[in-house]
Design a protein around this motif. Structure first.
Motif, PDB file in Angstrom:
ATOM      1  N   LEU A   1       0.651  -1.311  -0.367  1.00  0.00           N
ATOM      2  CA  LEU A   1       0.188  -0.013  -0.244  1.00  0.00           C
ATOM      3  C   LEU A   1       0.838   0.967  -0.340  1.00  0.00           C
ATOM      4  O   LEU A   1       1.865   1.120   0.850  1.00  0.00           O
ATOM      5  N   LEU A   2       0.863   2.035  -0.936  1.00  0.00           N
ATOM      6  CA  LEU A   2       1.144   3.446  -1.212  1.00  0.00           C
ATOM      7  C   LEU A   2       0.125   4.825  -1.312  1.00  0.00           C
ATOM      8  O   LEU A   2      -0.825   3.656  -1.848  1.00  0.00           O
ATOM      9  N   ILE A   3      -0.125   5.980  -1.457  1.00  0.00           N
ATOM     10  CA  ILE A   3      -0.907   6.213  -1.628  1.00  0.00           C
ATOM     11  C   ILE A   3       0.185   7.690  -2.541  1.00  0.00           C
ATOM     12  O   ILE A   3       1.510   8.524  -2.105  1.00  0.00           O
ATOM     13  N   CYS A   4      -0.850   8.014  -3.071  1.00  0.00           N
ATOM     14  CA  CYS A   4      -0.419   9.677  -4.179  1.00  0.00           C
ATOM     15  C   CYS A   4       1.012   9.755  -4.614  1.00  0.00           C
ATOM     16  O   CYS A   4       1.400   9.416  -4.893  1.00  0.00           O
ATOM     17  N   PHE A   5       1.788  10.924  -3.687  1.00  0.00           N
ATOM     18  CA  PHE A   5       2.832  11.245  -3.590  1.00  0.00           C
ATOM     19  C   PHE A   5       4.200  10.620  -3.216  1.00  0.00           C
ATOM     20  O   PHE A   5       5.118  11.336  -3.602  1.00  0.00           O
ATOM     21  N   ASP A   6       3.633   9.180  -2.443  1.00  0.00           N
ATOM     22  CA  ASP A   6       4.665   8.522  -2.672  1.00  0.00           C
ATOM     23  C   ASP A   6       5.063   7.818  -3.934  1.00  0.00           C
ATOM     24  O   ASP A   6       6.069   7.309  -4.341  1.00  0.00           O
ATOM     25  N   LEU A   7       4.386   7.919  -4.986  1.00  0.00           N
ATOM     26  CA  LEU A   7       4.852   7.862  -6.039  1.00  0.00           C
ATOM     27  C   LEU A   7       6.137   8.416  -7.020  1.00  0.00           C
ATOM     28  O   LEU A   7       7.037   7.760  -7.861  1.00  0.00           O
ATOM     29  N   ARG A   8       6.475   9.556  -6.336  1.00  0.00           N
ATOM     30  CA  ARG A   8       7.412  10.666  -6.926  1.00  0.00           C
ATOM     31  C   ARG A   8       9.140  10.250  -6.089  1.00  0.00           C
ATOM     32  O   ARG A   8       9.787  10.390  -6.053  1.00  0.00           O
ATOM     33  N   PHE A   9       8.711   9.053  -5.093  1.00  0.00           N
ATOM     34  CA  PHE A   9       9.289   8.600  -4.361  1.00  0.00           C
ATOM     35  C   PHE A   9       9.794   7.031  -4.234  1.00  0.00           C
ATOM     36  O   PHE A   9       9.551   6.071  -4.198  1.00  0.00           O
ATOM     37  N   PRO A  10      10.518   6.689  -5.317  1.00  0.00           N
ATOM     38  CA  PRO A  10      10.141   5.018  -5.698  1.00  0.00           C
ATOM     39  C   PRO A  10      11.185   3.987  -4.496  1.00  0.00           C
ATOM     40  O   PRO A  10      11.716   3.433  -5.105  1.00  0.00           O
ATOM     41  N   GLU A  11      12.328   5.053  -3.808  1.00  0.00           N
ATOM     42  CA  GLU A  11      12.812   4.203  -2.459  1.00  0.00           C
ATOM     43  C   GLU A  11      11.757   3.003  -1.666  1.00  0.00           C
ATOM     44  O   GLU A  11      11.811   1.831  -1.280  1.00  0.00           O
ATOM     45  N   VAL A  12      10.318   3.500  -1.576  1.00  0.00           N
ATOM     46  CA  VAL A  12       9.208   3.052  -0.731  1.00  0.00           C
ATOM     47  C   VAL A  12       8.906   1.932  -2.110  1.00  0.00           C
ATOM     48  O   VAL A  12       8.546   0.695  -1.057  1.00  0.00           O
ATOM     49  N   SER A  13       8.710   1.670  -3.186  1.00  0.00           N
ATOM     50  CA  SER A  13       8.262   1.195  -3.807  1.00  0.00           C
ATOM     51  C   SER A  13       8.941   0.127  -3.957  1.00  0.00           C
ATOM     52  O   SER A  13       9.050  -1.209  -3.497  1.00  0.00           O
ATOM     53  N   LEU A  14      10.661   0.071  -3.993  1.00  0.00           N
ATOM     54  CA  LEU A  14      11.654  -1.020  -4.155  1.00  0.00           C
ATOM     55  C   LEU A  14      11.932  -1.506  -2.772  1.00  0.00           C
ATOM     56  O   LEU A  14      11.704  -1.846  -2.528  1.00  0.00           O
TER      57      LEU A  14
END
Length: 279
Positions: free
Chosen positions: A154-167
Motif C-alpha cells: 500500500l502506497l498513496i499518491c505523492f509516494d509515487l514520486r519516491f521510488p525508494e518506498v516502492s523498492l
C-alpha cells in the motif's frame, strides 16, 4: 486470472453522496466478477479548507462512510481498498491522517497505511496545495500482505514520486503496488502515467492506481486517468474520460515471475556505498 476493478470519481464534502457512489462501484465490481475494488485517495471527502476537513474527519469506528463501505463489501463478499481521512491520535484536532485501508470480503478492516510523503506544491499559475499544514505524515511502511491478486503493498499518491518506498516494498515481497491518488491536473498531465510506468518497470510489479477526477470545489480539480500498469510497464486498463468511471484488469502473477526471471535486477550497490569516499 483474478480480476481487479479500479475506479475514479469526484469526491466532494458531502460524505453520504461519496458513499453512495462507492457502494455503486462495489455492486458493479462484484457483478463483473472482480475479487477486489480499488477506490481513490480521499474517497470519503475532499474539503475546501483545513477547518472543513477537521470537521468532516471521523474515526473509522463511527464514520458512516467507512461503516457503509464495510457493510456493502460484506454483502457483496468483495475486498475493497480505499483512501480515507482519520483523526490523529494526539487529541489536538489540528491535523488529520491520510490513510489507505484494506477491507476484506467479510467487511473487516485488516490493513492500514498512513501516507508517508505529504504533498506540498505551489505551481506558478497553477494549484497551491500545502498538505503539510493539515496532514500528519506517516513514519512506517505497511508490510505487503496476501490477497487474491498477489502480495499487496500500500502506497498513496505523492509516494509515487519516491521510488525508494516502492523498492522497499518490492524487497519485502510485494508483487502489486497501489497508488490511490488525487493528482492535480498540471502534475497529472506531466507526470502521472510516466511515474506509474516507471514504478512498474523498476519494481517489476503490477501497479494499480485509482484516481480522483474532475472539479471537487472552487479550489480543487483532479486529473483522473485511473489505470493499471503491468510489470513490463504497459498500461493495460485506463479510465480515459473526465468523469466517474470504472475499469478492469486481469492480474497475471505468472507474468511477474516471467519478467523477474528474464530480466533479473540484482542490485550491487546500496545507498551508503554510493556515497562512500573510499576508492
Amino acid at each position: 486470472m483474478p480480476l481487479a476493478a479500479i475506479a475514479q470519481f469526484t469526491s466532494t464534502n458531502i460524505l453520504a453522496q461519496n458513499l453512495k457512489i462507492c457502494q455503486n462501484f462495489i455492486h458493479t465490481a462484484a457483478s463483473k466478477g472482480a475479487v477486489a475494488l480499488f477506490l481513490p485517495e480521499a474517497s470519503d471527502y475532499i474539503s475546501s479548507s483545513v477547518e472543513e476537513s477537521l470537521t468532516l474527519c471521523q474515526p473509522v469506528d463511527t464514520s458512516p462512510f467507512v461503516l457503509g463501505l464495510r457493510e456493502e463489501a460484506r454483502k457483496c463478499a468483495l475486498r475493497v481498498s480505499v483512501g480515507i481521512h482519520e483523526p490523529t491520535g494526539d487529541g489536538l484536532k489540528e491535523r488529520v491522517r491520510n490513510t489507505s485501508i484494506w477491507i476484506n470480503e467479510r467487511g473487516e478492516i485488516t490493513q492500514r497505511y498512513q501516507k508517508v510523503h505529504i504533498f506540498d506544491v505551489d505551481i506558478e499559475g497553477g494549484p497551491r496545495i500545502l498538505e503539510s499544514r493539515s496532514t500528519e505524515p506517516g513514519t512506517v511502511l505497511t508490510p505487503p500482505f496476501d490477497t487474491p491478486i498477489g502480495k499487496l503493498g500500500l502506497l498513496i499518491c505523492f509516494d509515487l514520486r519516491f521510488p525508494e518506498v516502492s523498492l522497499a516494498l518490492r524487497r519485502l515481497g510485494a508483487s502489486v503496488l497501489t497508488y490511490p491518488a488525487a493528482f492535480t491536473v498540471p502534475t497529472g498531465q506531466a507526470h502521472w502515467e510516466t511515474l506509474l510506468r516507471a514504478r512498474a518497470i523498476e519494481t517489476q510489479s503490477w501497479i494499480i492506481a485509482a484516481a480522483q477526477v474532475g472539479k471537487h470545489n472552487e479550489m480543487r480539480k483532479s486529473y483522473g486517468h485511473a489505470m493499471v500498469v503491468d510489470p513490463w510497464g504497459k498500461v493495460v486498463a485506463e479510465c480515459l474520460e473526465e468523469k466517474e468511471d470504472i475499469c478492469f484488469a486481469e492480474i497475471d502473477n505468472q507474468m511477474i515471475a516471467r519478467v523477474r526471471r528474464e530480466v533479473p535486477l540484482k542490485r550491487r550497490l546500496s545507498v551508503p556505498h554510493l556515497y562512500s569516499n573510499k576508492n
